[in-house]
Design a protein around this motif. Structure first.
Motif, mmCIF file in Angstrom:
data_model
loop_
_atom_site.group_PDB
_atom_site.id
_atom_site.type_symbol
_atom_site.label_atom_id
_atom_site.label_comp_id
_atom_site.label_asym_id
_atom_site.label_seq_id
_atom_site.Cartn_x
_atom_site.Cartn_y
_atom_site.Cartn_z
ATOM 1 N N UNK A 542 -87.724 66.582 6.493
ATOM 2 C CA UNK A 542 -87.313 67.115 7.796
ATOM 3 C C UNK A 542 -87.026 68.607 7.688
ATOM 4 N N UNK A 543 -86.393 69.018 6.593
ATOM 5 C CA UNK A 543 -86.145 70.441 6.386
ATOM 6 C C UNK A 543 -87.429 71.239 6.338
ATOM 7 N N UNK A 544 -88.455 70.682 5.680
ATOM 8 C CA UNK A 544 -89.754 71.357 5.635
ATOM 9 C C UNK A 544 -90.384 71.433 7.017
ATOM 10 N N UNK A 545 -90.300 70.338 7.776
ATOM 11 C CA UNK A 545 -90.907 70.313 9.109
ATOM 12 C C UNK A 545 -90.231 71.297 10.052
ATOM 13 N N UNK A 546 -88.902 71.421 9.934
ATOM 14 C CA UNK A 546 -88.161 72.272 10.863
ATOM 15 C C UNK A 546 -88.158 73.741 10.462
ATOM 16 N N UNK A 547 -88.673 74.051 9.271
ATOM 17 C CA UNK A 547 -88.690 75.459 8.843
ATOM 18 C C UNK A 547 -89.507 76.319 9.789
ATOM 19 N N UNK A 560 -77.348 71.781 5.681
ATOM 20 C CA UNK A 560 -76.697 71.580 6.976
ATOM 21 C C UNK A 560 -76.687 70.098 7.349
ATOM 22 N N UNK A 561 -77.834 69.433 7.220
ATOM 23 C CA UNK A 561 -77.905 68.011 7.553
ATOM 24 C C UNK A 561 -76.978 67.191 6.668
ATOM 25 N N UNK A 736 -83.772 66.577 16.493
ATOM 26 C CA UNK A 736 -84.446 66.231 15.238
ATOM 27 C C UNK A 736 -83.475 66.342 14.069
ATOM 28 N N UNK A 737 -82.664 67.407 14.092
ATOM 29 C CA UNK A 737 -81.608 67.518 13.086
ATOM 30 C C UNK A 737 -80.721 66.280 13.121
ATOM 31 N N UNK A 738 -80.283 65.939 14.329
ATOM 32 C CA UNK A 738 -79.354 64.825 14.476
ATOM 33 C C UNK A 738 -80.005 63.495 14.131
ATOM 34 N N UNK A 739 -81.309 63.351 14.424
ATOM 35 C CA UNK A 739 -82.013 62.120 14.060
ATOM 36 C C UNK A 739 -82.058 61.970 12.544
ATOM 37 N N UNK A 740 -82.280 63.086 11.858
ATOM 38 C CA UNK A 740 -82.257 63.043 10.396
ATOM 39 C C UNK A 740 -80.853 62.680 9.908
#
Length: 900
Positions: A542-547, A560-561, A736-740
């Motif tokens: 998820x971190x890679x996707x949100x970068x 952060x997550x 998306x952060x919160x879903x992770x």
């Protein structure tokens, strides 16, 4: 002058415009009309400059910088170019001494090296070729720069050798390899894995001798293998004939097409019936399926140009001759304008071409190579007979600047995440015992428990990975999701009654009742290990996707997550997890619906254009009919078997799901929660696969908005950040952060539950329930910390599909766990010893399957269940079945009413 209400509406339109070009159109067009006179206009104008937007131009996609010139002041054309041991190697080549039009071409044998480790950063002369040579093919390999063929003034060569940089001696070592089957000049080479491909070229100085053959050579897989044996390696011809025309001076690049690695062959020139023919065609050769297909033609000929793979799905063509002045060369001479100075970008998934921006130079008859994080174009021909010694270093310009996410999106992100943490603080007041912390006091509404099951199965990887999968491929994987309603029947009428009757806090209590404590500990330990890895995979991917959507790096996103998850999950327990899951379900599904409409509104002809383009590209294909379990175009039977197995394991053996069964007040309400998830899955599947297809059609219509630097899994986050209205983009990124975090917090709470229930309580580690509650909170924190640290180690931008990697992780662990539960429920003869043997053999088998086979990861769970079941049952037949074990079978199998 516009009225205040009009100014306000225009300002809002400016703010919400989905990209910066539209923002500027709104803003500028109404400035002269009086917008500036309104104080509100000034506020809106200020906000405009701090809000995000797409960089619509292509001029800033690449940054061109000069490295030290080649020592040959004239430059050379047709050199061997490559990288070895962190050094750039340029060898041989040819040029015309001055005056250019009154001299004969001269071939060279000198080898120049520029090393990144050299503090002086200057070229050195490091040896010479066996003969002066130019216009051969070259490719960088771990063993050295492989040089193939070439020519001089009289001969065309078929020699092949490696140029290896020796940094200690600062010299080049040459290793001879097997000759080419035929002489070759003006060909092109590419590499995939350890296999080198050589296409086309001429066997003599006449263009009539151009060929359409592709040869390949398999190099040793490890650089440390003995180079003395490479002379015995032989060149082979691929079996599939090239369907296009013979040619010289083509471009050959290896790139991924969404399914497999492919060769992309483009442009070149050949001798036509009456004249030289300059080619613009593009061909794709699938290296796995071993098949050719023609793709979208180039906007212009790029014969003798430079091309390189870029990111996961782009090909960058930095130059090439278009043939426009080919017949006027002798007339123009020094007045020749040179070759077009514009780069081109090809996207393999959408099969589209777009401009890569203007270039400061177009140096043809050379090679582009990757060196570190840069692309290097050394020397080459800038116009007929004229070379350049210039060496260009090309880097991608980041599309997401630090201030581009925007103040409002940041505000929404912070408020949303703070609200999620606030939920944890709110429910922390009610956690007075372990039953409340682990099961919410059995007071959770059925619909909230259902949303939580849905969110647990959804995860941030589904939100980003599934659209990316259907964007790159098709709808084949959607069939797997449709197995959930079928498995829900099993969950409601078989699994749920067992767990409610046992009043189990941990799903693995069943394994002790049915088998023995060792099987329970094996199952619980396997689950705990799986969820620590699951947390790490979810956060890292998820971190890679949100970068691409935020200025945060993957590492910062992971931290952060992890930190927020540990905070609210440790405090709030299962109630905080379930209610945040419910919020996530509403936000993510709502945002996905908005995304679909925005995507389709950006497509030519709207819905009709969307359906037509998607159908023409076979994006709605839902099944592949073959029997190959290793094919990347996954077979229907693999999807059905894998989908059934994954969901059987999840609904029977996954504590994260089973725990939700126990949070409602009775079995009837728990069943409703399962049906709620099963019903939600159907529209969610259509929605998320539809988003992927809409993304494909949108970027097929707007290829200039694609970012070559992103991975395929970042396509939806990129659309959210750069195309969606302000505020909503921030909300979805926060979602998306919160879903992770929801997935991570679920893993933390359920893993802590199993450790306390299966490892601490049976051994009476504490004297009071209060002690177990404190232990649960400490364990929740420690498990979250372990998952976060592991996630930092897992960050890998080279991963091609989040979805595929996540499916593998599920299969590696959950198959064996599911097998234990199926073994216990479906058989009367299985016993503890046999089950333990089945579980251990299954775990070993799954590791072997992952490490040493090419079986599709979607089958892992089915294989794990099958191996564990078969081995466990057979082992049970050979193990003694004591009376105590027989008594445990009663009420613990589907044969509960039969005599045992």
């Amino acid at each position: 002058m516009l009225s205040a209400p009009s100014s306000f509406l225009m300002g809002v339109a400016c703010l919400l415009a989905p990209n910066r070009l539209l923002k500027r159109c709104f803003y500028v067009s109404h400035w002269r009309g009086g917008f500036r006179a309104s104080p509100l206009g000034w506020v809106i104008g200020f906000l405009f400059w701090i809000l995000p937007g797409t960089v619509d131009g292509v001029e800033d996609r690449f940054q061109w910088e000069k490295l030290p010139d080649l020592p040959d002041s004239l430059g050379v054309a047709g050199p061997f170019v490559g990288v070895h041991n962190d050094a750039l190697i340029v060898a041989g080549g040819a040029n015309f001494p001055k005056p250019y039009w009154e001299s004969e071409k001269k071939w060279h044998d000198r080898i120049y090296v520029l090393s990144q480790s050299d503090a002086d950063a200057n070229w050195i002369e490091a040896g010479s070729l066996p003969l002066p040579t130019a216009y051969g093919a070259a490719i960088s390999t771990p063993l050295g720069v492989l040089c193939m063929g070439g020519n001089d003034a009289e001969n065309v060569f078929k020699s092949v050798y490696l140029l290896r940089w020796n940094p200690a001696a600062k010299s080049i070592d040459r290793v001879d390899l097997a000759d080419l089957p035929t002489p070759c000049v003006y060909g092109a080479a590419a590499i995939s894995g350890n296999r080198v491909y050589l296409f086309g070229g001429q066997s003599s100085s006449d263009l009539d001798s151009a060929t359409d053959q592709i040869w390949y050579l398999d190099l040793p897989k490890q650089p440390g293998e003995q180079l003395a044996n490479v002379k015995s390696l032989t060149w082979q011809k691929i079996d599939q004939p090239f369907p296009g025309k013979d040619r010289a001076f083509p471009i050959l690049v290896t790139q991924h097409n969404g399914f497999n690695d492919c060769l992309y062959l483009m442009s070149g020139r050949r001798q036509g019936e009456t004249d030289v023919e300059f080619l613009k065609d593009v061909w794709e050769f699938d290296l796995i399926k071993r098949s050719w297909r023609q793709r979208a033609s180039l906007p212009r000929c790029v014969m003798a140009g430079t091309g390189v793979d870029l990111g996961q799905s782009h090909v960058l063509v930095m130059g090439g001759a278009d043939g426009a002045n080919f017949k006027r060369t002798n007339l123009l001479k020094d007045n020749h304008p040179g070759f077009p100075k514009e780069a081109l970008l090809y996207h393999t998934i959408t099969d589209t071409w777009t401009s890569g921006g203007k270039t400061p130079a177009n140096q043809v008859t050379t090679r582009a190579v990757k060196w570190g994080d840069s692309i290097i174009v050394p020397s080459g021909e800038v116009r007929p007979r004229v070379r350049s010694p210039a060496v260009w270093q090309i880097k991608q310009v980041p599309r997401m600047k630090e201030n581009e996410f925007g103040f409002i999106n940041y505000l929404v992100l912070v408020v949303y995440l703070a609200g999620i943490v606030g939920v944890g603080f709110w429910f922390s007041r009610r956690n007075n015992n372990t039953d409340q912390y682990f099961r919410g006091g059995k007071s959770i509404p059925w619909w909230a428990a259902g949303c939580s099951i849905f969110a647990t199965m959804l995860s941030s990887l589904t939100y980003t990975g599934v659209p990316a999968k259907s964007y790159a491929q098709d709808w084949v994987y959607s069939v797997g999701n449709l197995m959930i309603p079928l498995v829900a029947i099993l969950a409601v009428y078989v699994a749920l009654p067992f767990f409610r009757r046992l009043d189990a806090t941990s799903a693995y209590e069943y394994l002790e009742y049915r088998f023995n404590r060792w099987v329970r500990l094996f199952g619980s330990g396997s689950f705990a290990l799986f969820h620590v890895f699951r947390m790490a995979v979810v956060m890292s991917l998820t971190g890679l996707a949100l970068a691409v959507a935020t200025p945060l790096t993957p590492v910062q996103s992971v931290l952060l997550m992890g930190a927020l998850s540990m905070l609210y999950c440790t405090l709030g327990g299962i109630e905080a997890v379930i209610w945040t899951d419910t919020i996530q379900t509403v936000v993510l599904l709502g945002g996905a619906i908005v995304a679909v409409f925005l995507l389709i509104s950006g497509v030519d002809s709207g819905w009709q254009g969307f359906l037509s383009s998607a159908a023409d590209s076979e994006k709605f294909r839902w099944a592949n009919f073959h029997w190959d379990a290793t094919d990347s175009q996954i077979a229907l039977w693999v999807i059905i078997a894998g989908g059934l197995a994954q969901n059987v394991s999840s609904y029977t053996a996954d504590q994260a799901v089973v725990q939700r069964y126990m949070t409602t007040s009775d079995q009837k309400l728990a069943a409703r929660s399962i049906w709620t998830n099963a019903i939600l899955v159907i529209p969610a599947t259509l929605l998320f696969f539809g988003i992927g297809t809409a993304l494909f059609v949108f970027y097929q219509n707007h290829p200039e908005r694609l970012d070559p630097s992103i991975t395929t899994d970042q396509i939806f986050p990129m659309f959210i950040a750069r195309e969606m209205p302000v505020g909503l983009a921030g909300l979805l990124v926060a979602g998306i952060f919160a879903a992770a975090q929801s997935t991570v917090s679920t893993s933390m709470n359920s893993t802590a539950t199993t450790v306390v229930t299966d490892f601490l309580r049976p051994f009476s580690m504490f004297q009071s329930d209060r002690g177990y509650l404190v232990a649960a909170k400490v364990l929740t924190l420690l498990i979250g910390l372990a998952g976060t640290v592991l996630a930092l180690l897992f960050v890998n931008p080279d991963i091609k599909s989040l979805f595929d990697e996540f499916i593998k992780v599920i299969g590696l662990f959950m198959g064996v766990l599911g097998g234990l539960f199926v073994l216990g429920v479906m058989t009367k003869r299985a016993n503890g010893s046999g089950a333990l043997i089945g579980g251990i053999v299954g775990a070993i088998s799954m590791f072997i399957m992952w490490k040493f086979t090419s079986v599709n990861g979607y089958l892992y769970t089915a294989a794990g269940i099958s191996i564990c079941f078969v081995v466990g049952y057979c082992a049970s037949l050979g193990c003694p079945h004591d009376a105590k074990s027989l008594n445990r079978v009663k009420d613990l199998t589907i044969y509960r009413d039969a005599n045992v």
